[in-house]
Design an enzyme around this catalytic site. Sequence first.
Site, mmCIF file in Angstrom:
data_model
loop_
_atom_site.group_PDB
_atom_site.id
_atom_site.type_symbol
_atom_site.label_atom_id
_atom_site.label_comp_id
_atom_site.label_asym_id
_atom_site.label_seq_id
_atom_site.Cartn_x
_atom_site.Cartn_y
_atom_site.Cartn_z
ATOM 1 C CD1 TRP A 28 7.532 6.651 -2.265
ATOM 2 C CD2 TRP A 28 7.170 7.079 -4.448
ATOM 3 N NE1 TRP A 28 8.757 6.738 -2.898
ATOM 4 C CE2 TRP A 28 8.563 7.003 -4.233
ATOM 5 C CE3 TRP A 28 6.697 7.336 -5.738
ATOM 6 C CZ2 TRP A 28 9.492 7.171 -5.262
ATOM 7 C CZ3 TRP A 28 7.618 7.510 -6.763
ATOM 8 C CH2 TRP A 28 9.007 7.430 -6.511
ATOM 9 C CG ASP B 89 -2.101 0.899 1.080
ATOM 10 O OD1 ASP B 89 -2.329 1.424 -0.032
ATOM 11 O OD2 ASP B 89 -2.814 1.110 2.080
ATOM 12 C CB SER C 277 -8.064 -5.813 -4.629
ATOM 13 O OG SER C 277 -8.619 -4.536 -4.852
ATOM 14 C CG ASN D 187 -7.063 -2.368 -6.620
ATOM 15 O OD1 ASN D 187 -6.101 -3.112 -6.422
ATOM 16 N ND2 ASN D 187 -7.409 -1.441 -5.736
#
Length: 232
Positions: A17, A12, A57, A60
């Site tokens: 980031w 995750d 997932s 997602n």
Amino acid sequence: MTVPRHIAIIMDGNGRWARERGLPRVAGHQQGAESVRAVTEACSEMGVEFLTVYAFSTENWKRPKAETDALMVLLEHFIEQELPVLQKNNLRLRAIGRLRDLPQSCQDALDAAIKATAGNTSTTLILALSYSGRAEIIDAVRGLCEEAANGRIDPASVDEELFQRHLHTRDYPDPDLLIRTSGEMRLSNFLLWQLSYTEIFVTEKLWPDFGKEDLREAIAVFNQRERRFGAL
Ligand code: FPP
């Protein structure tokens, strides 16, 4: 030091980031793929037999199409680019999830890499793709129901062992250690059946910043835990 046989990772923080650097989210996923490479190598060096990473997932798919498209392209490139590295390092590639949901070109790249690395004997890298724990459990239940309806199994014979053999993870032991990056304290529908007795390590680090040293730290913490599996 005990090295976990199977490590599972919820990767995750790629988006955060990228945002921290004023970059598009996909740049975070690209850097995240570098972390997958580094951590797989570290697992192989340390003798970890199985590494399962939550790459995409079922939930997602609800992200904007531009992001899911970019992730699929990245995945396909990763698989194609990684193949020589996997071969050189004797790594085996496998996948779990509803793989038929993936674009055909991605499925083809995956199939080719899985076949090509099938005989390798170092770490098995398992990509969880279009995966969710609940969907996997439903798939297993459907399989068992069909077998019962066809008279191939007696419903009374369904036990944990038989159920386990209908999961996507039937070929692998349950994870000993679950790592989740970027500080969130939840399972997010990952390996719900398999994580029953797994030790959990959560780090504030974002996945693209997670490297070999962080893996070593997680394994050191795992070694301080006392695993009792419900016994005394
Ligand atoms: C979670 O970060 C990460 C993902 C949804 C995808 C994970 C994909 C990779 C690490 C790259 C591709 C994988 C392989 C195996 C090559 P997020 O986007 O939810 O981050 P955020 O919570 O900070 O927004």
